[in-house]
Motif scaffolding. Structure first.
Motif, PDB file in Angstrom:
ATOM      1  N   PHE A 120       0.798  -1.223   0.000  1.00 36.07           N
ATOM      2  CA  PHE A 120       0.000   0.000   0.000  1.00 36.07           C
ATOM      3  C   PHE A 120       0.831   1.275   0.000  1.00 36.07           C
ATOM      4  CE2 PHE A 120      -2.708  -3.164   2.270  1.00 36.07           C
ATOM      5  CZ  PHE A 120      -3.671  -3.296   1.277  1.00 36.07           C
ATOM      6  N   GLY A 121       2.153   1.159   0.078  1.00 37.10           N
ATOM      7  CA  GLY A 121       3.002   2.335   0.042  1.00 37.10           C
ATOM      8  C   GLY A 121       2.942   3.178   1.298  1.00 37.10           C
ATOM      9  N   GLU A 122       2.489   2.582   2.422  1.00 37.05           N
ATOM     10  CA  GLU A 122       2.424   3.332   3.672  1.00 37.05           C
ATOM     11  C   GLU A 122       3.844   3.571   4.203  1.00 37.05           C
ATOM     12  OE1 GLU A 122      -0.147   1.532   6.525  1.00 37.05           O
ATOM     13  OE2 GLU A 122      -1.889   1.533   5.192  1.00 37.05           O
ATOM     14  N   SER A 172      -3.926 -11.703   6.564  1.00 33.10           N
ATOM     15  CA  SER A 172      -5.359 -11.407   6.591  1.00 33.10           C
ATOM     16  C   SER A 172      -5.611  -9.910   6.781  1.00 33.10           C
ATOM     17  CB  SER A 172      -6.026 -12.196   7.729  1.00 33.10           C
ATOM     18  OG  SER A 172      -7.389 -11.859   7.844  1.00 33.10           O
ATOM     19  N   GLY A 173      -4.812  -9.278   7.653  1.00 34.54           N
ATOM     20  CA  GLY A 173      -4.977  -7.843   7.880  1.00 34.54           C
ATOM     21  C   GLY A 173      -4.728  -7.020   6.626  1.00 34.54           C
ATOM     22  N   LEU A 174      -3.683  -7.370   5.892  1.00 36.33           N
ATOM     23  CA  LEU A 174      -3.386  -6.681   4.632  1.00 36.33           C
ATOM     24  C   LEU A 174      -4.481  -6.939   3.603  1.00 36.33           C
ATOM     25  CD1 LEU A 174       0.421  -7.475   4.422  1.00 36.33           C
ATOM     26  CD2 LEU A 174      -0.592  -5.222   4.796  1.00 36.33           C
ATOM     27  N   TYR A 175      -4.977  -8.160   3.591  1.00 40.82           N
ATOM     28  CA  TYR A 175      -6.033  -8.533   2.650  1.00 40.82           C
ATOM     29  C   TYR A 175      -7.327  -7.775   2.963  1.00 40.82           C
ATOM     30  CZ  TYR A 175      -8.746 -11.631  -0.407  1.00 40.82           C
ATOM     31  OH  TYR A 175      -9.536 -12.146  -1.395  1.00 40.82           O
ATOM     32  N   ASP A 176      -7.586  -7.532   4.251  1.00 41.89           N
ATOM     33  CA  ASP A 176      -8.768  -6.761   4.650  1.00 41.89           C
ATOM     34  C   ASP A 176      -8.742  -5.366   4.031  1.00 41.89           C
ATOM     35  OD1 ASP A 176      -9.725  -8.838   6.165  1.00 41.89           O
ATOM     36  OD2 ASP A 176      -8.890  -8.094   8.050  1.00 41.89           O
ATOM     37  N   LYS A 177      -7.575  -4.743   4.104  1.00 39.01           N
ATOM     38  CA  LYS A 177      -7.439  -3.396   3.540  1.00 39.01           C
ATOM     39  C   LYS A 177      -7.704  -3.404   2.039  1.00 39.01           C
ATOM     40  CE  LYS A 177      -6.234   1.005   3.908  1.00 39.01           C
ATOM     41  NZ  LYS A 177      -7.011   1.967   4.689  1.00 39.01           N
ATOM     42  N   TYR A 178      -7.208  -4.437   1.368  1.00 35.62           N
ATOM     43  CA  TYR A 178      -7.418  -4.577  -0.073  1.00 35.62           C
ATOM     44  C   TYR A 178      -8.892  -4.816  -0.390  1.00 35.62           C
ATOM     45  CZ  TYR A 178      -7.468  -6.905  -4.632  1.00 35.62           C
ATOM     46  OH  TYR A 178      -7.766  -7.285  -5.923  1.00 35.62           O
ATOM     47  N   LEU A 179      -9.550  -5.652   0.407  1.00 34.50           N
ATOM     48  CA  LEU A 179     -10.946  -5.969   0.150  1.00 34.50           C
ATOM     49  C   LEU A 179     -11.850  -4.751   0.263  1.00 34.50           C
ATOM     50  CD1 LEU A 179     -11.532  -9.390   1.988  1.00 34.50           C
ATOM     51  CD2 LEU A 179     -11.203  -8.973  -0.451  1.00 34.50           C
ATOM     52  N   MET A 180     -11.577  -3.894   1.250  1.00 35.77           N
ATOM     53  CA  MET A 180     -12.486  -2.789   1.528  1.00 35.77           C
ATOM     54  C   MET A 180     -12.023  -1.449   0.974  1.00 35.77           C
ATOM     55  SD  MET A 180     -13.762  -3.949   5.305  1.00 35.77           S
ATOM     56  CE  MET A 180     -12.166  -4.656   5.719  1.00 35.77           C
ATOM     57  N   ALA A 181     -10.847  -1.418   0.394  1.00 34.17           N
ATOM     58  CA  ALA A 181     -10.403  -0.178  -0.255  1.00 34.17           C
ATOM     59  C   ALA A 181     -11.249   0.078  -1.497  1.00 34.17           C
ATOM     60  CB  ALA A 181      -8.930  -0.292  -0.634  1.00 34.17           C
ATOM     61  N   GLY A 186      -7.578   1.010  -6.048  1.00 32.31           N
ATOM     62  CA  GLY A 186      -6.915  -0.259  -6.299  1.00 32.31           C
ATOM     63  C   GLY A 186      -7.436  -1.430  -5.500  1.00 32.31           C
ATOM     64  N   GLY A 187      -8.504  -1.202  -4.715  1.00 28.18           N
ATOM     65  CA  GLY A 187      -9.074  -2.277  -3.912  1.00 28.18           C
ATOM     66  C   GLY A 187     -10.258  -2.935  -4.594  1.00 28.18           C
ATOM     67  N   VAL A 188     -10.949  -3.789  -3.832  1.00 26.43           N
ATOM     68  CA  VAL A 188     -12.121  -4.489  -4.356  1.00 26.43           C
ATOM     69  C   VAL A 188     -13.398  -3.710  -4.063  1.00 26.43           C
ATOM     70  CG1 VAL A 188     -13.416  -6.667  -4.321  1.00 26.43           C
ATOM     71  CG2 VAL A 188     -10.936  -6.687  -4.041  1.00 26.43           C
ATOM     72  N   TYR A 245     -13.267  -3.456  14.350  1.00 18.52           N
ATOM     73  CA  TYR A 245     -12.043  -3.442  13.549  1.00 18.52           C
ATOM     74  C   TYR A 245     -12.347  -3.140  12.079  1.00 18.52           C
ATOM     75  CZ  TYR A 245      -8.415  -5.744  10.704  1.00 18.52           C
ATOM     76  OH  TYR A 245      -7.493  -6.057   9.749  1.00 18.52           O
ATOM     77  N   PHE A 246     -13.293  -3.855  11.507  1.00 16.84           N
ATOM     78  CA  PHE A 246     -13.654  -3.634  10.106  1.00 16.84           C
ATOM     79  C   PHE A 246     -14.181  -2.211   9.890  1.00 16.84           C
ATOM     80  CE2 PHE A 246     -14.081  -8.379   9.645  1.00 16.84           C
ATOM     81  CZ  PHE A 246     -13.115  -8.493   8.659  1.00 16.84           C
ATOM     82  N   TYR A 247     -14.947  -1.734  10.860  1.00 12.96           N
ATOM     83  CA  TYR A 247     -15.494  -0.379  10.726  1.00 12.96           C
ATOM     84  C   TYR A 247     -14.372   0.660  10.743  1.00 12.96           C
ATOM     85  CZ  TYR A 247     -18.487   3.680  11.454  1.00 12.96           C
ATOM     86  OH  TYR A 247     -19.118   4.888  11.315  1.00 12.96           O
ATOM     87  N   SER A 248     -13.372   0.448  11.591  1.00 13.07           N
ATOM     88  CA  SER A 248     -12.254   1.397  11.655  1.00 13.07           C
ATOM     89  C   SER A 248     -11.487   1.418  10.334  1.00 13.07           C
ATOM     90  CB  SER A 248     -11.314   1.050  12.806  1.00 13.07           C
ATOM     91  OG  SER A 248     -10.623  -0.161  12.563  1.00 13.07           O
ATOM     92  N   LEU A 249     -11.297   0.236   9.717  1.00 16.54           N
ATOM     93  CA  LEU A 249     -10.575   0.173   8.452  1.00 16.54           C
ATOM     94  C   LEU A 249     -11.342   0.828   7.312  1.00 16.54           C
ATOM     95  CD1 LEU A 249      -8.956  -3.392   8.266  1.00 16.54           C
ATOM     96  CD2 LEU A 249      -7.879  -1.211   8.818  1.00 16.54           C
ATOM     97  N   SER A 250     -12.672   0.896   7.438  1.00 20.94           N
ATOM     98  CA  SER A 250     -13.486   1.485   6.374  1.00 20.94           C
ATOM     99  C   SER A 250     -13.476   3.002   6.401  1.00 20.94           C
ATOM    100  CB  SER A 250     -14.936   0.983   6.483  1.00 20.94           C
ATOM    101  OG  SER A 250     -15.574   1.513   7.645  1.00 20.94           O
TER     102      SER A 250
END
Length: 305
Positions: A120-122, A172-181, A186-188, A245-250
């Motif tokens: 993600f370039g963070e 899984s954590g990295l994948y979560d960011k990809y799924l909800m981006a 560049g996410g899903v 957790y999911f809500y914070s990532l969104s």
């Protein structure tokens, strides 16, 4: 707001880890994990049904989107990753002190950090890097503390399982960011409630097959299963912790590397449970290791303000 939610999730996750240790004491791992996934699925099933058949949840944070295979294939992969992590983590936690498992899990954000930088370039500032270095130092010191209890980090298979669970948890954590981006980023662009609801159901199905095909035929020759209400509480606390957790990532500007590091602050709660409820040993040395983790959390918080 996403920082506050990350801390709330950490506290709930600490309770989840402690209840999981209690549920696994002298118990068969596979049926306990199956029941955990079953109860978690039952918690979210009403949201799926109500969202698909009524407008009762419209405009609420519990609205669960629907979609076809193009979306569900990503969620199925998420379920496979998480379940693999849980299987390793459950077996490792059953055979290791909670005051050892917690600090090891607390180093998971270091893995997430590397992935977040590559994918993600963070980028982290000086304060955040100090936090990461302290987390690494705590792991090295924890291996010394473990030797006093006869736990050799280099040759103990249960340690390898916990480390493997942490690695898959980081994936899984990295994948979560990809799924909800968002798609444009560049996410899903998947709905967070859809991800959390359906990955629990997929895990339940997979664990059900494991119970029928692997555990039941040999259950009389292995560790017996006994019911405890802590199994239900494991699912409740995990479901709420993951929801937060999911809500914070969104939320906008949420950094997966920081959220994951803060979430590992759950070690505070699990350490206290290990000391007071399970009467684990060598607490002074482990407390110092824990202090390094907490100081690292503080530096990460300062760096993210």
């Amino acid at each position: 707001m996403w920082l506050i939610l990350a801390f709330v999730s950490a506290a709930l996750l600490g309770c989840y880890d402690s209840l999981k240790k209690q549920a696994l004491r002298g118990n068969a791992v596979i049926p306990v994990l199956f029941l955990n996934t079953l109860f978690s699925s039952l918690i979210f099933l009403p949201f799926i049904v109500l969202s698909g058949t009524t407008d009762m949840l419209d405009g609420t944070i519990f609205l669960t989107a629907s979609g076809g295979w193009e979306m569900h294939k990503y969620i199925l992969l998420k379920a496979c990753i998480v379940l693999s992590s849980w299987i390793l983590g459950y077996f490792g936690m059953k055979h290791l002190p909670l005051t050892i498992v917690g600090p090891i899990n607390a180093t998971r954000p270091v893995m997430v950090l590397v992935g977040a930088m590559l994918v993600f370039g963070e980028r982290l500032n000086v304060w955040q890097w100090l936090g990461v270095l302290l987390a690494v130092a705590s792991f090295l010191m924890l291996s010394r503390s473990g030797k006093k209890e006869g736990i050799d980090f280099k040759h103990d298979s249960w340690i390898y399982m916990i480390v493997g669970a942490s690695f898959l948890g980081a994936v899984s954590g990295l994948y979560d960011k990809y799924l909800m981006a968002p798609i444009e980023s560049g996410g899903v662009g998947l709905d967070r409630m859809m991800v959390q609801s359906w990955y629990n159901i997929y895990q339940c199905v997979m664990m059900g097959l494991m119970v029928v095909l692997l555990w039941w035929p040999k259950h009389k020759q292995t560790t017996p299963f006994h019911w405890t209400w802590s199994i239900v509480l494991v699912s409740v606390f995990l479901s709420i912790a993951d929801f937060v957790y999911f809500y914070s990532l969104s939320l906008p500007d949420a950094m997966i590397s920081i959220v994951s590091m803060i979430r590992r602050g759950s070690v505070i709660v699990s350490f206290l449970f290990g000391a007071m409820i399970f009467n684990e040993k060598n607490l002074k040395a482990k407390a110092f290791d824990l202090a390094l983790v907490l100081l690292g959390m503080l530096f990460l918080y300062i760096g993210s303000r």
